[in-house]
Enzyme design. Structure first.
Site, short mmCIF file in Angstrom:
data_model
loop_
_atom_site.label_atom_id
_atom_site.label_comp_id
_atom_site.label_asym_id
_atom_site.label_seq_id
_atom_site.Cartn_x
_atom_site.Cartn_y
_atom_site.Cartn_z
N LYS A 1 55.26 -10.86 -9.53
CA LYS A 1 55.59 -9.81 -8.56
C LYS A 1 55.02 -10.15 -7.18
CE LYS A 1 52.89 -5.96 -8.38
NZ LYS A 1 52.34 -5.67 -7.04
N ASN A 2 53.74 -10.52 -7.15
CA ASN A 2 53.08 -10.70 -5.85
C ASN A 2 53.46 -12.00 -5.14
OD1 ASN A 2 51.97 -8.22 -6.10
ND2 ASN A 2 49.92 -8.93 -6.69
N ARG B 1 53.00 -0.68 -0.63
CA ARG B 1 52.30 -1.18 0.55
C ARG B 1 52.79 -2.55 0.98
NH1 ARG B 1 47.64 0.85 1.69
NH2 ARG B 1 47.07 -1.15 2.57
N CYS C 1 45.44 4.24 -0.74
CA CYS C 1 46.12 4.28 -2.04
C CYS C 1 45.07 4.45 -3.12
CB CYS C 1 46.98 3.05 -2.27
SG CYS C 1 46.06 1.61 -2.71
N ARG D 1 42.46 0.17 2.06
CA ARG D 1 43.41 -0.92 2.27
C ARG D 1 44.03 -0.94 3.67
NH1 ARG D 1 47.15 -1.77 -2.80
NH2 ARG D 1 47.18 -3.89 -1.99
N ASP E 1 42.87 -7.97 -9.91
CA ASP E 1 44.01 -7.42 -10.64
C ASP E 1 43.87 -7.58 -12.16
OD1 ASP E 1 45.14 -6.66 -8.29
OD2 ASP E 1 46.59 -8.29 -8.18
N ILE F 1 36.32 -6.42 -4.29
CA ILE F 1 37.49 -6.48 -3.39
C ILE F 1 37.91 -5.08 -2.92
CG2 ILE F 1 39.87 -7.33 -3.10
CD1 ILE F 1 37.97 -9.62 -3.72
N ARG G 1 56.16 -0.82 -12.13
CA ARG G 1 56.12 -1.52 -10.85
C ARG G 1 55.86 -3.02 -11.05
NH1 ARG G 1 51.95 0.62 -6.93
NH2 ARG G 1 52.83 -1.20 -5.92
C1 EPZ Z 1 47.13 -8.32 -2.60
O1 EPZ Z 1 46.92 -7.10 -1.89
C2 EPZ Z 1 47.89 -7.96 -3.86
N1 EPZ Z 1 49.17 -7.39 -3.47
C3 EPZ Z 1 47.07 -7.00 -4.71
O2 EPZ Z 1 47.77 -6.75 -5.92
C4 EPZ Z 1 45.72 -7.65 -5.02
O3 EPZ Z 1 44.92 -6.72 -5.71
C5 EPZ Z 1 45.03 -8.08 -3.74
O4 EPZ Z 1 45.90 -8.93 -2.95
C6 EPZ Z 1 43.73 -8.85 -3.98
O5 EPZ Z 1 44.00 -9.99 -4.73
C7 EPZ Z 1 50.19 -8.20 -3.17
O6 EPZ Z 1 50.09 -9.42 -3.17
C8 EPZ Z 1 51.50 -7.57 -2.85
P1 EPZ Z 1 43.99 -8.17 0.49
P2 EPZ Z 1 46.47 -7.15 -0.37
O7 EPZ Z 1 44.52 -8.02 1.87
O8 EPZ Z 1 47.01 -8.36 0.28
C9 EPZ Z 1 40.51 -5.99 2.93
C10 EPZ Z 1 48.59 -5.42 -7.71
O9 EPZ Z 1 48.14 -4.64 -8.57
N2 EPZ Z 1 41.43 -5.97 4.09
O10 EPZ Z 1 43.83 -9.53 -0.03
O11 EPZ Z 1 46.77 -5.83 0.22
C11 EPZ Z 1 41.02 -5.11 1.80
O12 EPZ Z 1 40.71 -3.75 1.99
C12 EPZ Z 1 48.06 -5.40 -6.29
O13 EPZ Z 1 49.53 -6.20 -7.93
C13 EPZ Z 1 41.03 -5.46 5.30
O14 EPZ Z 1 39.90 -4.98 5.45
O15 EPZ Z 1 44.90 -7.32 -0.49
C14 EPZ Z 1 40.32 -5.74 0.62
O16 EPZ Z 1 39.00 -5.28 0.57
C15 EPZ Z 1 47.16 -4.29 -5.96
N3 EPZ Z 1 41.92 -5.46 6.33
C16 EPZ Z 1 40.31 -7.22 0.97
O17 EPZ Z 1 40.49 -7.29 2.39
C17 EPZ Z 1 43.17 -5.99 6.21
O18 EPZ Z 1 43.92 -6.00 7.21
C18 EPZ Z 1 41.38 -8.08 0.30
O19 EPZ Z 1 42.62 -7.40 0.38
C19 EPZ Z 1 43.56 -6.54 4.97
C20 EPZ Z 1 42.68 -6.51 3.93
#
Ligand code: EPZ
Length: 426
Positions: free
Chosen positions: A22-23, A92, A116, A121, A311, A333, A405
């Site tokens: 998916k991702n 998202r 969420c 996020r 995840d 995370i 999803r």
């Molecule tokens: C991706 O989310 C995945 N989603 C998530 O999968 C996964 O849990 C996550 O990466 C971590 O591996 C997709 O790929 C579509 P991040 P993403 O930006 O990209 C902080 C699932 O169940 N951050 O890597 O949104 C954030 O809050 C989902 O399939 C900021 O502060 O995650 C977190 O603490 C849920 N500012 C960390 O970075 C930003 O602008 C990593 O988040 C962006 C992120």
């Protein structure tokens, strides 16, 4: 609304085929916005999230046709640049259209996703990176309204924390920028390598695949894509954990063991025999365990790849609830990713939350009992399915749209492994 009924207490056995990730599918679908023409993506999972993303693409004038597990996407008539709140709030990852729309059209308006179930996020890294590339971003009425006259300008972008979709969005923005962009402390999840392979196939010039430093030399235009989605490492991990949690044995096929280094080591540390080929992973119990299987308790701490994936945190917690001792599970995370704890406790799990960690006192295999529980997010839901499969008696999981999803044909795949599981109307 539907609920999932699980009659637990049966060891799962057999083989299960893993679907496309998916991702990886979501950013790769978004990347077809970069160039007009007909693109082909193979191994695309048919999930609620991929369907939502395709709806968003349709809104932008992009057509698609499914042929088996492949998607033919025609982005020639791209005629919109807005991702509305109605779609972004349900998924998202819609924010992934920001980078490619800016690269192709010089403008994009995308709803801010809001918080969420797993945390705040924010998308500040996405916006910071785009501004570095010369984009003007206004935050108004709940939207990011972004535009640039002409091409983006290459720059150096540093991530405070490696962000998966942040890295993907900025990659898609930078590939057609003027000059060179360097991303430091970029995420290096396998899904990013998949996107880099697709973009390179379209004519992009990217160095540093699988590392945290990406160098992108912008090109004026890209061609069409023909690329396969990588196997879903989280789906593979979920089934491996489910096999072990029920005291069963089996194999996941069509996957890539190199994408799950930390989980496989943790399963080995728990006393499970894990065997890998290039595309399969098998789990079995040591021979002397017959009749008295027990799992060792193992600590985990979620980290960016190649660390233990967030995840798969909830699923491993369900597994450790069935272990023989005490362990600590730490989430680094997302700040609110313990929503499954209260539900697992209803099934008899011994878990205490202490800040960003959980202390899990294992109850032994068959130590949980079935109960009505509620799914709160995608991965939390899969941990409840695992607990339900391992528990004695019946578990009813409501709000299973979360599961749909991200898990393709979940009921069929579990049934194929010998589980007694079905859907019912609530
Ligand atoms: C991706 O989310 C995945 N989603 C998530 O999968 C996964 O849990 C996550 O990466 C971590 O591996 C997709 O790929 C579509 P991040 P993403 O930006 O990209 C902080 C699932 O169940 N951050 O890597 O949104 C954030 O809050 C989902 O399939 C900021 O502060 O995650 C977190 O603490 C849920 N500012 C960390 O970075 C930003 O602008 C990593 O988040 C962006 C992120």
């Amino acid at each position: 609304m539907e609920k999932l009924i699980v009659e637990g207490g049966r060891p799962l056995h057999g083989t299960v085929r893993i679907s496309g990730a998916k991702n990886a599918a979501l950013p790769l679908i978004a990347a077809t916005l970069l160039a007009p023409g007909q693109h082909r993506l193979g191994n695309v999972p048919d999930l609620r999230d991929t369907r939502t993303f395709l709806k968003l693409m349709e809104n932008l004038g992009v057509r698609h046709e499914r042929q088996g597990d492949a998607l033919l996407i025609d982005s020639t008539n791209l005629n919109g640049s807005e991702a509305p709140y109605e779609l972004v709030k349900t998924m998202r990852a819609s924010v992934l259209v920001l980078g490619p729309l800016l690269a192709r059209l010089g403008r994009a308006k995308v709803s801010l996703p809001g918080g969420c179930a797993i945390g705040a996020r924010p998308i500040n890294f996405h916006i910071m990176g785009l501004e570095k590339l010369g984009v003007t971003c206004r935050l108004e009425h709940g939207y990011v309204d972004a535009e640039i006259a002409g091409r983006m300008q290459g720059s150096t972008i540093y991530f405070d924390i490696p962000s998966v979709t942040g890295t993907e969005n900025l990659l898609m923005a930078a590939v057609m920028a003027e000059g060179t962009t360097i991303m430091k402390n970029a995420a290096r999840e396998p899904e990013i390598a998949n996107l880099i392979d697709m973009l390179t196939g379209m004519g992009a010039d990217i160095e540093g695949r699988n590392t945290d430093k990406l160098t992108i030399r912008g090109v004026p235009q890209l061609g069409t894509a023909d690329c396969d989605i990588i196997p879903d490492r989280i789906e593979a991990g979920t089934y491996l954990i489910a096999l072990v949690a029920t005291g069963g044995e089996g194999t996941v096929t069509h996957c890539n063991p190199a994408h799950l280094p930390s989980l496989l080591e943790k399963l080995r540390a728990a006393g499970i025999i894990v065997e890998e080929t290039e595309t399969t992973i098998s789990v079995r119990w040591p021979k002397d365990a017959a009749g008295q299987k027990s799992l060792k308790s193992v600590d985990i701490k979620t980290m960016p790849f190649p660390g233990y994936p967030t995840d798969l945190q909830a699923q491993f917690m369900a597994l450790m609830s069935l272990s023989s001792d005490i362990c600590v599970i730490t989430e680094t995370i997302f700040e609110n990713r313990f929503m499954h704890v209260a539900e697992l406790q209803r099934m008899g799990a011994g878990i205490r939350i202490d800040g960003h960690s959980c202390v899990v006192s294992g109850r032994g295999l068959q130590g949980l009992s079935g109960a009505p529980v509620m799914a709160t997010d995608l991965r939390a839901s899969s941990s409840l399915v695992i607990a339900g499969l391992a528990a004695t008696g019946r578990t009813e999981i409501s709000r299973i749209y979360h599961l749909e999803r991200g898990y393709e044909n979940l009921v069929e795949k579990l049934t194929g492994l010998g589980a007694s599981v079905w859907k019912e109307e609530e």
